[in-house]
Design a protein around this motif. Structure first.
Motif, short mmCIF file in Angstrom:
data_model
loop_
_atom_site.label_atom_id
_atom_site.label_comp_id
_atom_site.label_asym_id
_atom_site.label_seq_id
_atom_site.Cartn_x
_atom_site.Cartn_y
_atom_site.Cartn_z
N ARG A 332 53.58 -17.99 1.22
CA ARG A 332 53.03 -17.54 -0.05
C ARG A 332 54.18 -17.40 -1.05
O ARG A 332 55.35 -17.36 -0.66
N PRO A 333 53.88 -17.31 -2.34
CA PRO A 333 54.95 -17.27 -3.34
C PRO A 333 55.89 -16.07 -3.21
O PRO A 333 57.03 -16.14 -3.69
N ASP A 334 55.44 -14.99 -2.59
CA ASP A 334 56.35 -13.84 -2.41
C ASP A 334 57.22 -13.98 -1.18
O ASP A 334 58.11 -13.16 -0.94
N CYS A 335 57.00 -15.03 -0.38
CA CYS A 335 57.79 -15.26 0.83
C CYS A 335 58.87 -16.33 0.63
O CYS A 335 59.70 -16.52 1.51
N TYR A 336 58.81 -17.04 -0.49
CA TYR A 336 59.84 -18.02 -0.84
C TYR A 336 60.80 -17.39 -1.84
O TYR A 336 60.37 -16.80 -2.84
N PHE A 337 62.10 -17.51 -1.58
CA PHE A 337 63.11 -16.91 -2.43
C PHE A 337 64.07 -17.97 -2.96
O PHE A 337 64.41 -18.92 -2.24
N LEU A 338 64.51 -17.79 -4.19
CA LEU A 338 65.53 -18.65 -4.79
C LEU A 338 66.83 -17.85 -4.88
O LEU A 338 66.87 -16.78 -5.49
N LEU A 339 67.88 -18.37 -4.27
CA LEU A 339 69.21 -17.77 -4.33
C LEU A 339 70.06 -18.56 -5.31
O LEU A 339 70.33 -19.75 -5.11
N LYS A 340 70.45 -17.90 -6.40
CA LYS A 340 71.18 -18.58 -7.46
C LYS A 340 71.94 -17.57 -8.30
O LYS A 340 71.41 -16.52 -8.65
N ASP A 341 73.21 -17.88 -8.60
CA ASP A 341 74.02 -17.04 -9.50
C ASP A 341 74.03 -15.57 -9.09
O ASP A 341 73.81 -14.67 -9.90
N ASN A 342 74.27 -15.33 -7.81
CA ASN A 342 74.40 -13.96 -7.29
C ASN A 342 73.11 -13.16 -7.39
O ASN A 342 73.12 -11.93 -7.39
N GLU A 343 71.98 -13.84 -7.47
CA GLU A 343 70.69 -13.17 -7.48
C GLU A 343 69.75 -13.87 -6.50
O GLU A 343 69.83 -15.09 -6.34
N ILE A 344 68.88 -13.10 -5.90
CA ILE A 344 67.87 -13.67 -5.03
C ILE A 344 66.53 -13.04 -5.40
O ILE A 344 66.38 -11.82 -5.39
N GLN A 345 65.58 -13.90 -5.77
CA GLN A 345 64.29 -13.43 -6.25
C GLN A 345 63.17 -14.23 -5.60
O GLN A 345 63.30 -15.44 -5.39
N PRO A 346 62.03 -13.60 -5.31
CA PRO A 346 60.88 -14.37 -4.82
C PRO A 346 60.33 -15.24 -5.94
O PRO A 346 60.41 -14.89 -7.12
N PHE A 347 59.75 -16.35 -5.57
CA PHE A 347 59.24 -17.30 -6.57
C PHE A 347 58.19 -16.64 -7.47
O PHE A 347 58.08 -16.98 -8.64
N CYS A 348 57.42 -15.71 -6.92
CA CYS A 348 56.38 -15.07 -7.74
C CYS A 348 56.96 -14.26 -8.88
O CYS A 348 56.26 -13.98 -9.87
N ASN A 349 58.24 -13.87 -8.80
CA ASN A 349 58.88 -13.11 -9.88
C ASN A 349 59.62 -13.99 -10.87
O ASN A 349 60.18 -13.49 -11.84
N LEU A 350 59.63 -15.30 -10.62
CA LEU A 350 60.41 -16.21 -11.45
C LEU A 350 59.55 -17.01 -12.42
O LEU A 350 60.00 -17.99 -13.00
N THR A 351 58.32 -16.60 -12.59
CA THR A 351 57.43 -17.26 -13.54
C THR A 351 56.43 -16.25 -14.09
O THR A 351 56.10 -15.26 -13.41
N ASP A 352 55.98 -16.49 -15.30
CA ASP A 352 54.94 -15.64 -15.90
C ASP A 352 53.54 -16.04 -15.43
O ASP A 352 52.58 -15.31 -15.67
N LYS A 353 53.45 -17.17 -14.77
CA LYS A 353 52.14 -17.64 -14.32
C LYS A 353 51.65 -16.80 -13.15
O LYS A 353 52.44 -16.35 -12.32
N ALA A 354 50.36 -16.59 -13.10
CA ALA A 354 49.75 -15.94 -11.94
C ALA A 354 49.53 -17.01 -10.88
O ALA A 354 48.61 -17.81 -10.97
N LEU A 355 50.44 -17.04 -9.90
CA LEU A 355 50.40 -18.10 -8.90
C LEU A 355 49.20 -17.92 -7.97
O LEU A 355 48.92 -16.82 -7.51
N ARG A 356 48.56 -19.04 -7.70
CA ARG A 356 47.39 -19.03 -6.82
C ARG A 356 47.61 -20.00 -5.67
O ARG A 356 48.55 -20.79 -5.68
N GLU A 357 46.72 -19.95 -4.70
CA GLU A 357 46.85 -20.78 -3.51
C GLU A 357 46.87 -22.27 -3.86
O GLU A 357 47.55 -23.06 -3.20
N ALA A 358 46.18 -22.66 -4.90
CA ALA A 358 46.07 -24.07 -5.26
C ALA A 358 47.33 -24.61 -5.94
O ALA A 358 47.48 -25.83 -6.06
N HIS A 359 48.23 -23.75 -6.37
CA HIS A 359 49.43 -24.21 -7.06
C HIS A 359 50.34 -24.99 -6.11
O HIS A 359 50.52 -24.61 -4.95
#
Length: 373
Positions: A332-359
């Protein structure tokens, strides 16, 4: 499980890196990846030199000084590159938060190198139960009242000393939580097959020869390995042989029997290494697999994640370059993380879109949807 981790001034993490594994999302799919609000299964994506390996070794630093298990990658490298080379401050700080049922345990410490603790504390539900610093040292755990600190080497963790030299009251809740914490740490594992079969948190030997000997020592190890290889279309016919220097694995090729080790490709070797840990899964609470699919086909990468997700009592973190695993069909989007520039964030926090299963997360990632936040 591990709920929160912070590290500062460690290797390439000059500033504080905060890795939160708590989820507040209510996605209706792949709910098995979350347990009691904590992410059980996660994948960390990052470019080369972003710090994926350092994230794993930083998390596993707690194993180095609270257990007798060591990092199997050469003490020279670990000592030389422990703190960040650009900071004048050589103190490295670590913070862990664990959750065991309804209890919260926090452990923080500072070190100047891998083997010497400067200061540390343990909190259980907000109350300090162990403190070790220049000004004061105390232990508030039932059973530790008569603890003799005269023989304690202050460079060694006081937490480790307390556990090894006290008979804690197992009826006391704080003692129960503390014991769960120590057991969890003792069952943490990091491994990588990209650097010659390296591991932290295990006494396993290195190299293909030792690896195959250890599989021979497992109950039905050779037979089970053969079944696994067949599942991924590697139809090796395996047998166990005693060479006079110990048992190892051979492969039947027509009428001939030849040692398996020279036949292992990089991908097969990595899979066999993973198999060794999988066969001992009951011994682990937490597994960090660095660049787990560096030698895998995408289908095999997905199969490995699915297999380990089935282990409900093991928290697993994978790191990878492979964006093909970015799929809501898997996690799910909260289980995938992007590590970049000394920060690590779940994908769901890296977009303003409301991510859904179909994305399509991979398509969004390649389009830059998660890069600019």
């Amino acid at each position: 499980m591990l709920a929160d981790f912070r590290v500062r001034n460690y290797r390439n993490f000059r500033d504080e890196l905060h890795f939160s594994l708590e989820s507040e999302k209510n996605y209706g799919f792949n709910q098995g990846a979350i347990r009691e609000g904590i992410i059980k299964d996660s994948v960390v994506i990052g470019y080369n030199a972003s710090g994926k390996t350092n994230l794993g070794t930083a998390i596993m630093d707690i194993v180095i000084h609270l257990t007798d298990k060591r990092e199997k990658r050469g003490r020279g490298r670990a000592a030389l590159f422990y703190s960040n080379l650009y900071n004048r401050d050589d103190v490295v700080s670590f913070f862990y938060q664990f959750k065991f049922d309804s209890a919260v345990l926090e452990y923080a410490y500072e070190k100047k190198d891998a083997d010497h603790v400067i200061r540390e504390y343990v909190k259980i539900d907000g109350k300090k139960v162990i403190v070790n610093n220049e000004d004061t040292c105390f232990v508030y755990l039932k059973g530790s009242e008569s603890l003799n600190l005269d023989n304690w080497d202050r460079s060694i963790s006081m937490v480790k000393y307390v556990y090894a030299n006290t008979v804690l009251d197992r009826e006391d809740r704080n003692c129960q939580v503390f014991i769960k914490f120590i057991r969890f740490v003792n069952q943490m594992l990091w491994f990588s097959s990209t650097e010659g079969l390296k591991a932290i948190g295990s006494f396993a030997g290195e190299g293909e020869g030792e690896l195959l000997k250890e599989i021979c020592a497992l109950e039905n190890g050779v037979e089970t390995l053969e079944l696994l290889l067949r599942e991924v279309d590697l139809p090796f016919r395996l047998l166990q042989k005693d060479t006079g220097e110990g048992k190892t694995i051979y492969c039947r090729m027509g009428e001939r029997e030849v040692p398996l080790a020279p036949l292992l490709s990089s991908g097969t070797r990595a899979l066999v290494f993973l198999f060794l840990w999988y066969m001992q899964k009951e011994s682990f609470s937490f597994i960090f697999i660095d660049e787990f699919d560096a030698f895998y086909h995408t289908d095999l990468s997905i199969a490995v994640i699915r297999k380990l997700m089935m282990e409900k009592n093991i928290q697993v973190i994978f790191t990878t370059h492979n964006t093909d695993v970015l799929s809501n069909e898997l996690l799910r989007p909260d289980c995938y993380f992007l590590l970049k520039d000394n920060e690590i964030q779940p994908f769901c926090n890296l977009t303003d879109k409301a991510l859904r299963e179909a994305h399509n997360l991979q398509k969004m990632y390649k389009a830059g949807a998660f890069h600019d936040e």
